[in-house]
Design a protein around this motif. Structure first.
Motif, short mmCIF file in Angstrom:
data_model
loop_
_atom_site.label_atom_id
_atom_site.label_comp_id
_atom_site.label_asym_id
_atom_site.label_seq_id
_atom_site.Cartn_x
_atom_site.Cartn_y
_atom_site.Cartn_z
N VAL A 1 0.85 -1.21 0.00
CA VAL A 1 0.00 0.00 0.00
C VAL A 1 0.88 1.25 0.00
CG1 VAL A 1 -1.63 1.35 1.39
CG2 VAL A 1 -1.98 -1.10 1.10
N ALA A 2 2.04 1.15 0.67
CA ALA A 2 2.97 2.28 0.74
C ALA A 2 3.81 2.42 -0.52
CB ALA A 2 3.88 2.12 1.95
N ILE B 1 2.61 3.98 5.52
CA ILE B 1 3.28 5.27 5.29
C ILE B 1 4.60 5.00 4.56
CG2 ILE B 1 4.24 7.32 6.39
CD1 ILE B 1 2.43 6.73 8.80
N PRO B 2 4.85 5.67 3.45
CA PRO B 2 6.10 5.44 2.70
C PRO B 2 7.34 5.65 3.58
CG PRO B 2 4.59 6.74 1.39
CD PRO B 2 3.97 6.62 2.75
N LYS B 3 8.32 4.78 3.42
CA LYS B 3 9.62 4.81 4.13
C LYS B 3 9.50 4.51 5.62
CE LYS B 3 11.76 7.96 0.82
NZ LYS B 3 12.51 9.23 0.62
N ILE C 1 10.84 0.78 10.26
CA ILE C 1 10.51 1.44 11.54
C ILE C 1 9.22 0.86 12.11
CG2 ILE C 1 9.86 3.64 12.61
CD1 ILE C 1 11.62 5.03 10.49
N GLY C 2 8.20 0.72 11.27
CA GLY C 2 6.91 0.21 11.74
C GLY C 2 7.01 -1.20 12.28
N MET C 3 7.74 -2.08 11.58
CA MET C 3 7.88 -3.46 12.05
C MET C 3 8.62 -3.53 13.39
SD MET C 3 8.53 -5.85 8.68
CE MET C 3 9.39 -4.70 7.61
N CYS C 4 9.70 -2.77 13.50
CA CYS C 4 10.49 -2.78 14.74
C CYS C 4 9.72 -2.18 15.91
CB CYS C 4 11.81 -2.02 14.53
SG CYS C 4 12.94 -2.83 13.38
N VAL C 5 9.04 -1.05 15.65
CA VAL C 5 8.25 -0.41 16.71
C VAL C 5 7.13 -1.33 17.17
CG1 VAL C 5 6.67 1.50 17.22
CG2 VAL C 5 8.81 1.94 16.03
#
Length: 502
Positions: free
Chosen positions: A260-261, A406-408, A412-416
Motif C-alpha cells: 500500500v505504501a 506510510i512510505p519509508k 521502523i513500523g515493524m520494529c516499533v
C-alpha cells in the motif's frame, strides 16, 4: 523431609536437561538461518517465514494443547494415559492426513491468500510434515508424563539436526531452479526431521514397553477421562494459539501494508525476511539464557510460594530480576554496537544492520517479561501474563496497520510494533507485581550506574580498537580483538554483580 531432599536434585537435573536441549536446538536453528540467508537472501528468508507462519498455525490448530494435557494426565494416571494416547494417536493421524491432503490440494489458493503465488511449491513440501509433527508432539507429551525428559531432549536435538541437515543439502540443490524452489527444499527438512525423530522415539517406546507397564486394576470408562483431557487441552490451546495466530496475521498484514505504501511484492518479501528472519533472530537469541533461567526459576519459586517460604521466594525473584537486567544490558549493548558486523559477516546482508540495531533493547525487555511471567505463574496468577500478551499483540497489529502504509516507514513500523508488544506485556506484568509503584530512588540510581558502566565499557573498547589501528592490523583482527575485549569486561561485571547478589 529426607524424601523431598532426595527428589530435589532429580528435578533440577531434569530442568537443566530440558533447558540445555533448548539452547542446543536454538543454536542449530541459528546455523540453519545463517546458511539459508547466505544462499537465498532476504527475499528467500521472507518467503520462508511466510510459509512457516501458515504451517505453525495449522499445526497448533491440529494438536492444540493435547500433548501437554496428555503429559499432565499421564503423570497422574499412567495406565489411563496410555489408553488415551492410543485414542488420540488415531485421531491425530486422521486429522493429520485430512489436513495434509487439503493443504497439498489447495496449496495454490493458500499461496495466493498469503499474497505470494510462488509459495505454492513450499506449501506443498510442508504438507507431509502436517501429518507427522502432531503425532510426534503427542508422543513427546505422553513420554513427558512418564518423565522421560532426557529421551525427549535428545529427540528434539536429533529432529533439529536432521531438519537443518536437509535444509543445507536441499537449498544448494534447488537454488539453480529459483528462490521459491530453494525455499521449498528448505521446508522439506521439517518433514525429514520429524519422521526421523518419531522413528527413534517409537523405537525407544517399543523397547521400554515392559518398563512402562499397564495397571492390573480395572480402569474407568474412557468416557470419564475424555472430557477432562479435552477441557484441559482447550484451555492450554487458547493460550498457545495466540503466538502462531499473531505470526500468521503479521505475515498477511506486513507485505500487504508495505505494498500500500508503494513497495513492490519482491521488496516486501525482502523487508519481511530481513526483520523476521534476521533481526528478530539476532535480538531473541540472548533470551535463550533468560529462558533457561526461567525454566529453573519457576520450579524453585513455585515450591517456595506453596510452602509459604516468602522470604526465599522474594530473594530468588530479586536475584533473577537482576540477572535478567544485567544480561539484557550486556547483550543489548553488544547487539547495538556490532549490528553492522553481525549483518555483514554472519548473514552476508548489509541492510539488516539498522533493524538489528533498532531491536537491540529486546533482550532486556523480553528477559524481564519472562522472569516476571515466571513470578506470576508461581503466585498462581496465570491469566495476568496472558492478558498482557493479548494487549501487546493487539497494539502490535494497530502499529503495523498504521505505520506500514506510510512510505519509508516499513522497517521502523515493524520494529516499533515488536518492541511495543514486548513493552506492553512487560509493563503489564510489572503493574501486576506492583513494581512500578513508588520505586526506591536507591534502586533507580543503581540501575542507572549499571547503564553507565556498560556505556563506559563500550567507549573503552572503541578507544582500544582505535589505538590498535596504529599497529596497521587488519580490520577483521581489530574487530575480533574488540569483541573479545568487550565480552571479557562484561563477563567480569556479571561475576561481580552475581557475587554481590549472592
Amino acid at each position: 523431609m529426607g524424601e523431598k531432599n532426595l527428589k530435589l536434585p532429580l528435578i533440577l537435573k531434569q530442568t537443566m536437561v530440558r533447558a540445555n536441549a533448548m539452547i542446543v536446538v536454538k543454536a542449530i536453528g541459528l546455523v540453519g538461518k545463517v546458511f539459508m540467508t547466505r544462499f537465498v537472501g532476504a527475499e528467500g528468508m521472507g518467503l520462508y517465514q511466510l510459509a512457516y507462519s501458515f504451517y505453525s498455525l495449522i499445526l497448533m490448530i491440529i494438536s492444540g494443547g493435547l500433548p501437554t494435557a496428555l503429559g499432565m494426565f499421564t503423570a497422574k494416571y499412567t495406565a489411563r494415559g496410555w489408553r488415551l494416547f492410543k485414542f488420540f494417536a488415531v485421531f491425530m493421524m486422521l486429522a493429520g492426513i485430512a489436513c495434509s491432503v487439503l493443504v497439498f490440494r489447495f496449496s495454490t489458493s493458500i499461496a495466493n491468500l498469503l499474497g505470494y503465488p510462488q509459495l505454492n511449491f513450499a506449501i506443498r513440501y510442508l504438507s507431509p510434515a502436517i501429518l507427522v509433527v502432531p503425532l510426534l508432539s503427542l508422543l513427546r507429551g505422553y513420554l513427558q508424563g512418564l518423565e522421560r525428559y532426557t529421551t525427549i531432549a535428545l529427540s528434539e536435538i536429533i529432529e533439529q539436526s536432521v531438519r537443518i541437515g536437509t535444509l543445507m543439502c536441499m537449498v544448494p540443490l534447488f537454488i539453480q531452479s529459483g528462490i521459491e524452489f530453494a525455499v521449498g527444499g528448505a521446508v522439506l527438512g521439517t518433514f525429514t526431521g520429524a519422521i526421523v525423530s518419531f522413528a527413534i522415539l517409537s523405537a525407544f517406546f517399543i523397547y521400554n514397553r515392559p518398563v512402562i507397564g499397564l495397571s492390573p486394576s480395572p480402569l474407568p470408562s474412557i468416557r470419564t477421562d475424555l472430557p477432562l483431557l479435552v477441557q484441559a487441552s482447550l484451555a492450554i490451546a487458547l493460550t498457545r494459539l495466540l503466538i502462531p495466530a499473531s505470526d500468521f496475521i503479521d505475515a498477511m498484514i506486513i507485505p500487504q501494508r508495505l505494498q500500500v505504501a508503494g513497495v513492490s511484492p519482491k521488496e516486501s518479501a525482502e523487508m519481511f525476511g530481513t526483520v523476521t528472519g534476521i533481526a528478530l533472530v539476532v535480538a531473541y537469541m540472548p533470551t535463550l539464557i533468560t529462558g533457561s533461567l526461567t525454566h529453573t526459576l519457576t520450579m524453585k519459586i513455585t515450591a517456595d510460594w506453596q510452602n509459604r517460604l516468602y522470604h526465599l521466594f522474594y530473594k530468588k525473584s530479586y536475584i533473577a530480576m537482576h540477572i535478567a537486567w544485567v544480561w539484557g544490558l550486556a547483550s543489548g549493548f553488544f547487539i547495538f554496537k556490532y549490528a553492522s558486523e553481525i549483518s555483514l559477516y554472519i548473514f552476508g546482508i548489509q541492510n539488516a544492520a539498522n533493524p538489528i540495531k533498532s531491536l537491540a533493547m529486546l533482550p532486556l525487555v523480553v528477559g524481564l517479561r519472562e522472569v516476571t511471567t515466571s513470578i506470576l505463574w508461581a503466585k498462581n496468577q496465570k491469566k495476568t501474563p496472558f492478558i498482557g500478551l493479548c494487549i501487546g499483540v493487539l497494539s502490535n497489529f494497530m502499529i503495523l496497520y498504521t505505520l506500514l502504509a506510510i512510505p519509508k516507514f516499513g522497517y521502523i513500523g515493524m520494529c516499533v510494533g515488536v518492541i511495543m508488544m514486548e513493552l506492553v506485556s512487560t509493563f503489564w506484568n510489572f503493574h501486576a507485581l506492583q513494581l512500578l509503584q513508588r520505586p526506591k530512588s536507591r534502586t533507580i540510581i543503581f540501575l542507572l550506574i549499571d547503564v553507565l558502566i556498560f556505556e563506559a565499557i563500550l567507549i573503552m573498547c572503541t578507544l582500544c580498537s582505535k589505538a590498535l589501528t596504529l599497529l596497521n592490523w587488519s580490520e577483521s583482527i581489530i574487530m575480533v580483538v574488540e569483541i573479545i575485549h568487550f565480552c571479557c569486561w562484561c563477563t567480569l561485571f556479571l561475576k561481580v554483580k552475581l557475587k554481590a547478589l549472592a
